[in-house]
Scaffold this motif. Sequence first.
Motif, PDB file in Angstrom:
ATOM      1  N   VAL A  88      43.309  33.101  30.846  1.00  0.00           N
ATOM      2  CA  VAL A  88      41.903  33.074  30.438  1.00  0.00           C
ATOM      3  C   VAL A  88      41.329  31.663  30.592  1.00  0.00           C
ATOM      4  N   GLY A  89      42.075  30.657  30.144  1.00  0.00           N
ATOM      5  CA  GLY A  89      41.613  29.283  30.249  1.00  0.00           C
ATOM      6  C   GLY A  89      41.428  28.838  31.688  1.00  0.00           C
ATOM      7  N   SER A  90      42.360  29.258  32.561  1.00  0.00           N
ATOM      8  CA  SER A  90      42.268  28.885  33.977  1.00  0.00           C
ATOM      9  C   SER A  90      41.056  29.515  34.643  1.00  0.00           C
ATOM     10  N   LEU A  91      40.799  30.786  34.329  1.00  0.00           N
ATOM     11  CA  LEU A  91      39.628  31.467  34.895  1.00  0.00           C
ATOM     12  C   LEU A  91      38.334  30.803  34.428  1.00  0.00           C
ATOM     13  N   PHE A  92      38.303  30.420  33.154  1.00  0.00           N
ATOM     14  CA  PHE A  92      37.124  29.766  32.598  1.00  0.00           C
ATOM     15  C   PHE A  92      36.875  28.424  33.289  1.00  0.00           C
ATOM     16  N   LEU A  93      37.926  27.644  33.455  1.00  0.00           N
ATOM     17  CA  LEU A  93      37.790  26.351  34.115  1.00  0.00           C
ATOM     18  C   LEU A  93      37.416  26.503  35.590  1.00  0.00           C
ATOM     19  N   ALA A  94      37.960  27.543  36.239  1.00  0.00           N
ATOM     20  CA  ALA A  94      37.605  27.789  37.637  1.00  0.00           C
ATOM     21  C   ALA A  94      36.111  28.081  37.758  1.00  0.00           C
ATOM     22  N   ILE A 142      43.357  29.900  43.004  1.00  0.00           N
ATOM     23  CA  ILE A 142      42.993  31.076  43.808  1.00  0.00           C
ATOM     24  C   ILE A 142      41.644  31.646  43.377  1.00  0.00           C
ATOM     25  N   PRO A 143      41.383  31.859  42.069  1.00  0.00           N
ATOM     26  CA  PRO A 143      40.040  32.309  41.684  1.00  0.00           C
ATOM     27  C   PRO A 143      38.942  31.333  42.107  1.00  0.00           C
ATOM     28  N   LEU A 144      39.235  30.029  42.048  1.00  0.00           N
ATOM     29  CA  LEU A 144      38.243  29.046  42.494  1.00  0.00           C
ATOM     30  C   LEU A 144      37.931  29.240  43.969  1.00  0.00           C
ATOM     31  N   GLY A 145      38.972  29.432  44.767  1.00  0.00           N
ATOM     32  CA  GLY A 145      38.765  29.699  46.185  1.00  0.00           C
ATOM     33  C   GLY A 145      37.997  30.985  46.425  1.00  0.00           C
ATOM     34  N   MET A 146      38.291  32.002  45.629  1.00  0.00           N
ATOM     35  CA  MET A 146      37.574  33.281  45.755  1.00  0.00           C
ATOM     36  C   MET A 146      36.099  33.114  45.422  1.00  0.00           C
ATOM     37  N   LEU A 147      35.804  32.326  44.399  1.00  0.00           N
ATOM     38  CA  LEU A 147      34.411  32.064  44.041  1.00  0.00           C
ATOM     39  C   LEU A 147      33.677  31.317  45.145  1.00  0.00           C
ATOM     40  N   ARG A 148      34.416  30.493  45.873  1.00  0.00           N
ATOM     41  CA  ARG A 148      33.822  29.734  46.968  1.00  0.00           C
ATOM     42  C   ARG A 148      33.761  30.510  48.279  1.00  0.00           C
ATOM     43  N   GLY A 149      34.202  31.767  48.260  1.00  0.00           N
ATOM     44  CA  GLY A 149      34.057  32.597  49.440  1.00  0.00           C
ATOM     45  C   GLY A 149      35.330  32.944  50.184  1.00  0.00           C
ATOM     46  N   ALA A 150      36.502  32.590  49.645  1.00  0.00           N
ATOM     47  CA  ALA A 150      37.758  32.947  50.301  1.00  0.00           C
ATOM     48  C   ALA A 150      37.908  34.469  50.339  1.00  0.00           C
ATOM     49  N   GLU A 151      38.295  34.995  51.491  1.00  0.00           N
ATOM     50  CA  GLU A 151      38.441  36.443  51.652  1.00  0.00           C
ATOM     51  C   GLU A 151      39.802  36.892  51.123  1.00  0.00           C
ATOM     52  N   ILE A 152      39.877  36.956  49.816  1.00  0.00           N
ATOM     53  CA  ILE A 152      41.106  37.342  49.123  1.00  0.00           C
ATOM     54  C   ILE A 152      40.772  38.473  48.165  1.00  0.00           C
ATOM     55  N   THR A 153      41.539  39.543  48.227  1.00  0.00           N
ATOM     56  CA  THR A 153      41.300  40.670  47.320  1.00  0.00           C
ATOM     57  C   THR A 153      42.001  40.416  45.988  1.00  0.00           C
ATOM     58  N   LEU A 154      41.594  41.178  44.977  1.00  0.00           N
ATOM     59  CA  LEU A 154      42.213  41.059  43.660  1.00  0.00           C
ATOM     60  C   LEU A 154      43.695  41.416  43.741  1.00  0.00           C
ATOM     61  N   SER A 155      44.017  42.396  44.573  1.00  0.00           N
ATOM     62  CA  SER A 155      45.413  42.804  44.744  1.00  0.00           C
ATOM     63  C   SER A 155      46.240  41.690  45.382  1.00  0.00           C
ATOM     64  N   GLN A 156      45.685  41.016  46.368  1.00  0.00           N
ATOM     65  CA  GLN A 156      46.397  39.908  47.000  1.00  0.00           C
ATOM     66  C   GLN A 156      46.667  38.791  46.001  1.00  0.00           C
ATOM     67  N   PHE A 157      45.701  38.546  45.130  1.00  0.00           N
ATOM     68  CA  PHE A 157      45.855  37.503  44.121  1.00  0.00           C
ATOM     69  C   PHE A 157      46.909  37.875  43.085  1.00  0.00           C
ATOM     70  N   LEU A 158      46.765  39.076  42.497  1.00  0.00           N
ATOM     71  CA  LEU A 158      47.608  39.447  41.365  1.00  0.00           C
ATOM     72  C   LEU A 158      49.019  39.868  41.768  1.00  0.00           C
TER      73      LEU A 158
END
Length: 202
Positions: free
Chosen positions: A61-67, A150-166
């Motif tokens: 949760v903290g990492s997502l918030f900071l991202a 990874i969430p930071l990259g996704m927010l910036r437009g990286a073409e990564i799916t939730l499944s690829q991340f998790l």
Amino acid sequence: GLQKIILGAFGLPFGLIMTLVTGGELFTGNTALVGASFMEGKSTKGELAKSWIASYLGNFVGSLFLAYLAFASGTLGALPGSVNIATMKASLSFQQAFVRGILCNWLVCMAVYMASGCTSLVGKMTAVWFPISAFVALGLEHSVANMFMIPLGMLRGAEITLSQFLTGNLLPVTLGNIVGGMLCVMAPFGTTFGGWLKKKEE
């Protein structure tokens, strides 16, 4: 490159130093410390599960918030490197991510272990600095760091799916971190100096 040098010399060591000095909970460190406590009979299975699950979810949760804050503020999120790093991490095979997770937390938990034996802030900083800088330079995988990168990259437009991340990255890296912390770091110390393999006296 330069980004790895910055992350390795300032970013990640700084984060671990703050965690250790303030008494915060880091999942990767808890795999070794609380895992050792359990193996020594000083904590129960329930306490082990509570520590690992609570620290993991709290770190997530903290990492997502900071991202999100980094993205919204246009600081770290503005760097194109965040997209490249996230894409590279998501492209690793399960085996690569798992083994890099083992090697990473081997270094991280050695840093935590060495810092725990230091009484001064300078000593703790020195104990942390070199192992953490090494894992960044080697391109190893840290589950909590990836919860941010990874969430930071996704927010910036990286073409990564939730499944690829998790399941493609976070799952194998987390499993590797557990093996690296509990087996590669604490098991040798526990079997040599502790009572991991010794039968309890009746």
